[in-house]
Design a protein around this motif. Structure first.
Motif, PDB file in Angstrom:
ATOM      1  N   THR A 256       0.835  -1.198   0.000  1.00  0.00           N
ATOM      2  CA  THR A 256       0.000   0.000   0.000  1.00  0.00           C
ATOM      3  C   THR A 256       0.870   1.248   0.000  1.00  0.00           C
ATOM      4  N   TRP A 288      -5.142   8.163   4.062  1.00  0.00           N
ATOM      5  CA  TRP A 288      -4.493   6.877   3.773  1.00  0.00           C
ATOM      6  C   TRP A 288      -4.454   5.990   5.005  1.00  0.00           C
ATOM      7  N   GLN A 291      -7.773   4.227   5.070  1.00  0.00           N
ATOM      8  CA  GLN A 291      -7.855   3.140   4.076  1.00  0.00           C
ATOM      9  C   GLN A 291      -6.990   1.952   4.506  1.00  0.00           C
ATOM     10  N   TYR A 292      -5.807   2.261   5.033  1.00  0.00           N
ATOM     11  CA  TYR A 292      -4.881   1.207   5.456  1.00  0.00           C
ATOM     12  C   TYR A 292      -5.512   0.380   6.582  1.00  0.00           C
ATOM     13  N   MET A 326      -3.954   3.144  -3.786  1.00  0.00           N
ATOM     14  CA  MET A 326      -3.300   3.899  -2.710  1.00  0.00           C
ATOM     15  C   MET A 326      -1.779   3.932  -2.914  1.00  0.00           C
ATOM     16  N   GLU A 329      -0.999   6.496  -5.546  1.00  0.00           N
ATOM     17  CA  GLU A 329      -1.246   7.871  -5.076  1.00  0.00           C
ATOM     18  C   GLU A 329      -0.149   8.305  -4.096  1.00  0.00           C
TER      19      GLU A 329
END
Ligand code: FAD
Length: 407
Positions: A256, A288, A291-292, A326, A329
């Motif tokens: 990620t 992030w 999301q992680y 991710m 990005e």
């Protein structure tokens, strides 16, 4: 599910720790080991052989096929511990992770006993020969032909993007054996000896400087019928086994970029202030992190399903989709933070040994490998949200009658 170790798993964890301490180098950073070059390949093979000899390879495979005869939870323990060490497994992920389950399920007993132990110990390396120049997302549209000739088959055609074909001894190859019926029913899956004169491997140079992929040409390549995986015309079932294993393998180790980004943010300053105080950086960090953390929760849900004897379903597609986007990005954002230094891809000069610069060039490919973003979204739409299937204009039509562009 209770994520505490049982006493048996705790004992196994302790053995894993001792073995890794003695046989692997502890990580001082969160960066991945490269795959480039013949020296790296030989080191990888030696490391994997030692791992197999000491009973830590292919933990869930039965002992007669070269595995350790343990459970998926042992595999989880291994994965958690090995994360702290530098290892060289990357060359064998496609063979053991993707091809292995199909060989285990569909090959004859004799073939399994001959081939799987050598795969499990990395003495033989395997590749996955599915994609073709005009059959990637729609892999069932492939055109490599396999024609019967006595007790063997003769293959002609071309594959592309075959990772690690240049190192491979064997491959699992999806072919068309009957163009007169619908595209999914006319496919047959085989194991192929890659070290024969009818197989030509041509490397492809990547934009990040690496060379993991290849074009593979079959010019009257020979496959004995004993190397067939499943029924003639039953190749799609075998292909799905490989693709589902691939998605599961990818989603478990999908980088990620978040741990590396967190390290970076902790170590950088902007105008004499910690960069972590910058509002834009804080905003990105929070997004992030959420999301992680979400991905880790999904991963635990997947582990719970596997531990209960189920399979990882659409969670694998979710992990792959979110993690791959991710990762790209984060790499792009980190290089913007570096300013003009963002274009310097020098492992000695750039922060985190130029990890982010390298990922700017490599991460787009990760969004394609093992199914593109759009294909993952289709799977989630159809299997999780229950939305209608996308229209399939070629459904039920004999493969040879599907309209194509000019020949
Ligand atoms: C790092 C990497 C490793 C790989 N390793 C292997 C390997 O070892 N073996 C192997 O066989 N292949 C391998 N591949 C190939 C990979 O499986 C294909 O690249 C992938 O399936 C996409 O196929 P394609 O490149 O032909 O793109 P296409 O299928 O031509 O797609 C082009 C674009 O159209 C979109 N698209 C296609 N169909 C749909 C649809 N139905 N709905 C919406 N959008 C759609 C795609 O999302 C994409 O954006 C690898 C690829 C990469 C990048």
């Amino acid at each position: 599910m209770d994520f505490q170790d049982t006493s048996e798993l705790a004992a196994f964890r302790s053995n894993v720790k001792i073995w890794l301490e003695a046989n692997a180098t502890k990580r001082t950073d969160k960066l991945h080991m490269g795959m480039e070059g013949d020296t790296a390949f030989q080191e990888a093979k030696d490391w994997y052989k030692k791992k197999a000899d000491d009973g830590f390879a292919c933990l869930t495979w039965a002992k007669e096929y070269g595995g350790a005869g343990l459970t998926s939870l042992h595999e989880v323990v291994w994965t958690q511990e090995v994360e702290n060490y530098k290892t060289r497994d990357a060359h064998f992920v496609i063979g053991i992770g993707n091809c292995g389950p199909a060989v285990m399920h569909f090959a004859s007993e004799e073939a399994k006993r001959k081939l799987l132990p050598r795969m499990a110990s990395a003495e033989d390396v395997w590749c996955q020969l599915f994609s073709e120049p005009s059959a990637g997302s729609d892999v069932a549209g492939l055109r490599t032909r396999a024609e019967p000739d006595g007790d063997h088959w003769v293959l002609n055609g071309q594959k592309i993007w075959t990772s690690g074909a240049q190192y491979s001894d064997y491959g699992v190859v999806l072919t068309r054996t009957d163009p007169t019926i619908s595209k999914y029913r006319g496919l047959t899956l085989f194991m192929i000896d890659m070290r024969q004169s009818g197989v030509e491997v041509r490397p492809i140079k990547q934009m990040d400087g690496g060379g993991h992929f290849n074009e593979v040409f079959f010019n009257n390549a020979i496959v004995p019928d004993t190397y067939r995986l499943g029924e003639v015309g039953g190749g799609w079932a075998g292909a799905l086994t490989v693709l589902m294993s691939e998605r599961l393998a990818i989603s478990g180790v999908q980088p990620t970029g978040f741990p590396q980004f967190l390290d970076l943010v902790k170590s950088l300053e902007l105008n004499g202030q910690p960069i972590a105080d910058d509002p834009l950086v804080r905003d990105r960090l929070a997004t992030w992190y959420s999301q992680y953390a979400g991905l880790q929760a999904v991963n635990k849900r997947m582990l719970t399903a596997v531990a209960k004897g189920g399979i990882a379903g659409a969670e694998a597609s979710l992990g792959k989709l979110v993690g791959a986007v991710m990762n790209q990005e984060i790499a792009n954002f980190a290089c913007q933070i570096f300013g003009p230094a963002g274009i310097v891809q020098d492992t000695e000069l750039s922060p985190e040994r130029a990890h982010f610069q390298q990922q700017v060039l490599f991460s787009p490919g990760v969004r394609l490998a093992g199914g593109t973003d759009e294909v993952m979204r289709n799977i989630l739409a159809e299997q999780v949200l229950g939305l209608p299937q996308e229209p399939r204009a070629d459904k039920g039509i004999p493969f040879q009658d599907i309209p194509t562009g000019p020949a």
